[in-house]
Structure formats: structure tokens, C-alpha cells
Design a protein around this motif. Structure first.
Motif, PDB file in Angstrom:
ATOM      1  N   UNK A   1      15.736  -0.029  -3.006  1.00 16.02           N
ATOM      2  CA  UNK A   1      14.668  -0.681  -2.275  1.00 16.02           C
ATOM      3  C   UNK A   1      13.435  -0.715  -3.175  1.00 16.02           C
ATOM      4  N   UNK A   2      12.784  -1.847  -3.232  1.00 16.61           N
ATOM      5  CA  UNK A   2      11.579  -2.016  -4.033  1.00 16.61           C
ATOM      6  C   UNK A   2      10.389  -2.256  -3.112  1.00 16.61           C
ATOM      7  N   UNK A   3       9.282  -1.599  -3.403  1.00 12.42           N
ATOM      8  CA  UNK A   3       8.033  -1.812  -2.679  1.00 12.42           C
ATOM      9  C   UNK A   3       7.000  -2.309  -3.674  1.00 12.42           C
ATOM     10  N   UNK A   4       6.263  -3.335  -3.315  1.00  8.17           N
ATOM     11  CA  UNK A   4       5.212  -3.874  -4.175  1.00  8.17           C
ATOM     12  C   UNK A   4       3.877  -3.518  -3.551  1.00  8.17           C
ATOM     13  N   UNK A   5       2.987  -2.950  -4.355  1.00  3.55           N
ATOM     14  CA  UNK A   5       1.652  -2.591  -3.880  1.00  3.55           C
ATOM     15  C   UNK A   5       0.647  -3.596  -4.420  1.00  3.55           C
ATOM     16  N   UNK A   6      -0.231  -4.068  -3.518  1.00  5.77           N
ATOM     17  CA  UNK A   6      -1.281  -5.004  -3.906  1.00  5.77           C
ATOM     18  C   UNK A   6      -2.613  -4.527  -3.350  1.00  5.77           C
ATOM     19  N   UNK A   7      -3.668  -4.909  -4.018  1.00  2.84           N
ATOM     20  CA  UNK A   7      -5.006  -4.605  -3.523  1.00  2.84           C
ATOM     21  C   UNK A   7      -5.291  -5.479  -2.306  1.00  2.84           C
ATOM     22  N   UNK A   8      -6.377  -5.201  -1.609  1.00  4.27           N
ATOM     23  CA  UNK A   8      -6.772  -6.032  -0.469  1.00  4.27           C
ATOM     24  C   UNK A   8      -7.018  -7.479  -0.891  1.00  4.27           C
ATOM     25  N   UNK A   9      -7.355  -7.663  -2.168  1.00  6.99           N
ATOM     26  CA  UNK A   9      -7.585  -9.004  -2.684  1.00  6.99           C
ATOM     27  C   UNK A   9      -6.294  -9.685  -3.150  1.00  6.99           C
ATOM     28  N   UNK A  10      -5.177  -8.990  -3.075  1.00  9.18           N
ATOM     29  CA  UNK A  10      -3.889  -9.545  -3.464  1.00  9.18           C
ATOM     30  C   UNK A  10      -3.485  -9.295  -4.896  1.00  9.18           C
ATOM     31  N   UNK A  11      -4.286  -8.523  -5.642  1.00  9.29           N
ATOM     32  CA  UNK A  11      -3.958  -8.224  -7.032  1.00  9.29           C
ATOM     33  C   UNK A  11      -2.776  -7.245  -7.090  1.00  9.29           C
ATOM     34  N   UNK A  12      -1.719  -7.554  -7.853  1.00 10.01           N
ATOM     35  CA  UNK A  12      -0.601  -6.608  -7.975  1.00 10.01           C
ATOM     36  C   UNK A  12      -1.076  -5.304  -8.618  1.00 10.01           C
ATOM     37  N   UNK A  13      -0.727  -4.200  -7.998  1.00 11.24           N
ATOM     38  CA  UNK A  13      -1.129  -2.889  -8.508  1.00 11.24           C
ATOM     39  C   UNK A  13       0.032  -2.115  -9.101  1.00 11.24           C
ATOM     40  N   UNK A  14       1.170  -2.190  -8.462  1.00  8.72           N
ATOM     41  CA  UNK A  14       2.307  -1.433  -8.955  1.00  8.72           C
ATOM     42  C   UNK A  14       3.529  -1.631  -8.085  1.00  8.72           C
TER      43      UNK A  14
ATOM     44  N   UNK B   1       7.153   0.500  -6.527  1.00 13.60           N
ATOM     45  CA  UNK B   1       7.891   1.729  -6.270  1.00 13.60           C
ATOM     46  C   UNK B   1       9.351   1.326  -6.115  1.00 13.60           C
ATOM     47  N   UNK B   2      10.215   2.000  -6.819  1.00 22.16           N
ATOM     48  CA  UNK B   2      11.649   1.781  -6.702  1.00 22.16           C
ATOM     49  C   UNK B   2      12.239   3.002  -6.021  1.00 22.16           C
ATOM     50  N   UNK B   3      12.690   2.818  -4.782  1.00 15.43           N
ATOM     51  CA  UNK B   3      13.371   3.897  -4.063  1.00 15.43           C
ATOM     52  C   UNK B   3      14.856   3.796  -4.356  1.00 15.43           C
TER      53      UNK B   3
ATOM     54  N   UNK C   1      12.827   8.345  -6.686  1.00 16.33           N
ATOM     55  CA  UNK C   1      11.996   7.166  -6.861  1.00 16.33           C
ATOM     56  C   UNK C   1      11.419   7.100  -8.261  1.00 16.33           C
ATOM     57  N   UNK C   2      11.008   5.892  -8.626  1.00 16.02           N
ATOM     58  CA  UNK C   2      10.225   5.604  -9.828  1.00 16.02           C
ATOM     59  C   UNK C   2       8.998   4.843  -9.365  1.00 16.02           C
ATOM     60  N   UNK C   3       7.895   5.024 -10.062  1.00 15.99           N
ATOM     61  CA  UNK C   3       6.671   4.307  -9.732  1.00 15.99           C
ATOM     62  C   UNK C   3       6.084   3.755 -11.021  1.00 15.99           C
ATOM     63  N   UNK C   4       5.485   2.601 -10.933  1.00 19.48           N
ATOM     64  CA  UNK C   4       4.828   2.013 -12.085  1.00 19.48           C
ATOM     65  C   UNK C   4       3.561   1.304 -11.670  1.00 19.48           C
ATOM     66  N   UNK C   5       2.503   1.526 -12.411  1.00 21.84           N
ATOM     67  CA  UNK C   5       1.253   0.806 -12.186  1.00 21.84           C
ATOM     68  C   UNK C   5       1.328  -0.469 -13.018  1.00 21.84           C
ATOM     69  N   UNK C   6       1.147  -1.610 -12.368  1.00 22.08           N
ATOM     70  CA  UNK C   6       1.402  -2.909 -12.998  1.00 22.08           C
ATOM     71  C   UNK C   6       0.422  -3.253 -14.108  1.00 22.08           C
TER      72      UNK C   6
ATOM     73  N   UNK D   1      -2.550   7.395  -5.758  1.00 25.15           N
ATOM     74  CA  UNK D   1      -2.756   8.113  -4.493  1.00 25.15           C
ATOM     75  C   UNK D   1      -2.371   7.222  -3.311  1.00 25.15           C
ATOM     76  N   UNK D   2      -2.896   6.008  -3.285  1.00 31.86           N
ATOM     77  CA  UNK D   2      -2.620   5.106  -2.174  1.00 31.86           C
ATOM     78  C   UNK D   2      -1.157   4.675  -2.147  1.00 31.86           C
ATOM     79  N   UNK D   3      -0.610   4.372  -3.305  1.00 35.19           N
ATOM     80  CA  UNK D   3       0.791   3.960  -3.373  1.00 35.19           C
ATOM     81  C   UNK D   3       1.698   5.094  -2.910  1.00 35.19           C
ATOM     82  N   UNK D   4       1.393   6.320  -3.300  1.00 32.13           N
ATOM     83  CA  UNK D   4       2.229   7.453  -2.890  1.00 32.13           C
ATOM     84  C   UNK D   4       2.155   7.673  -1.379  1.00 32.13           C
ATOM     85  N   UNK D   5       0.993   7.509  -0.782  1.00 33.03           N
ATOM     86  CA  UNK D   5       0.884   7.697   0.667  1.00 33.03           C
ATOM     87  C   UNK D   5       1.713   6.663   1.431  1.00 33.03           C
TER      88      UNK D   5
END
Length: 128
Positions: free
Chosen positions: A1-14, A16-18, A31-36, A47-51
Motif C-alpha cells: 500500500x502506498x500513501x502520498x503526503x501533500x501539503x495543504x497547497x497540494x505540494x508533494x511532500x513524500x 509511505x510504502x506499507x 514501512x519505508x518513508x521518503x521525503x519527495x 512528524x506529520x507523515x508519521x502521524x
């Protein structure tokens, strides 16, 4: 499972691969995590992505533990793991990658204790 994190403005942040093969038999997930964007590193986004990842694995998937193997040479990732409440479990040598890894883990009970104590807050805000 892949999760994509974006800022409130829609900018890709990173991302998470579960990795879930053991979810249904052992109730655990890796899991693996990467900041884009390299420019986003050091901004507190992990911090936010982990929560959000905690909420997904512990509240939605019913996982009992979340873990990752982090290269000992990657001090930034190891520091991020520790500051996001992962416990270091062990160090070991991986013959496939030929590097020393450190296993980090957080359990559902750890997560629940952090939420009930107020250490984990889902406020949706991030400092600018």
C-alpha cells in the motif's frame, strides 16, 4: 500500500510504502518513508507523515506493530525514527545489502499511550 503526503497547497511532500505481507498472519507491518523534495527536508514533515501513517496502520488496519530497518549510516532517518517514538530494537548486518541496519518498532500499545497522554496530536496544522 502506498500513501502520498501533500501539503495543504497540494505540494508533494513524500511517500509511505506499507509492506503488508505479515499483516494478516502476524498483525505487523513494515514501512519505508521518503521525503519527495530535498527542499522539504528538515521542515518537520516527517512528524506529520508519521502521524497519518500511525492512524492508518493502528486505527484502520488493526496492526499490532509497525517497524522499519534503517541503515546505520542514515543518521537523519535514525534520528527521525527516534523522535517519532520508534524504539530501537536491534542492529544487524544484512548480507544482501552488505550494510548494517537498525530495526525500529512502535507497537499499538505505545501508540495508544502516546495518544491518551497527549503526545500525539492530530491538529492538521504545520508550522510555516
Amino acid at each position: 500500500e502506498w500513501l502520498m503526503a501533500r501539503s495543504n497547497e497540494g505540494m508533494p511532500l513524500g511517500v509511505v510504502h506499507l509492506i503488508l505481507p505479515e499483516l494478516w498472519t502476524k498483525r505487523t507491518a513494515m514501512f519505508d518513508i521518503g521525503i519527495a523534495d530535498a527542499g522539504s527536508r528538515g521542515g518537520g514533515w516527517m512528524r506529520d507523515i508519521m502521524r497519518l501513517t500511525y492512524r492508518r496502520v493502528f486505527e484502520h488496519l488493526g496492526t499490532e506493530s509497525l517497524w522499519a530497518n534503517v541503515s546505520v549510516s542514515n543518521e537523519r532517518a535514525r534520528h527521525g525514527s527516534r523522535t517519532n517514538y520508534f524504539r530501537p530494537i536491534r542492529r544487524f548486518f544484512d548480507p544482501d545489502s552488505n550494510e548494517e541496519l537498525e530495526e525500529f518498532r512502535i507497537t499499538r500499545d505505545d501508540y495508544r499511550d502516546l495518544v491518551s497522554s497527549g503526545h500525539l496530536v492530530y491538529d492538521g496544522d504545520h508550522p510555516k
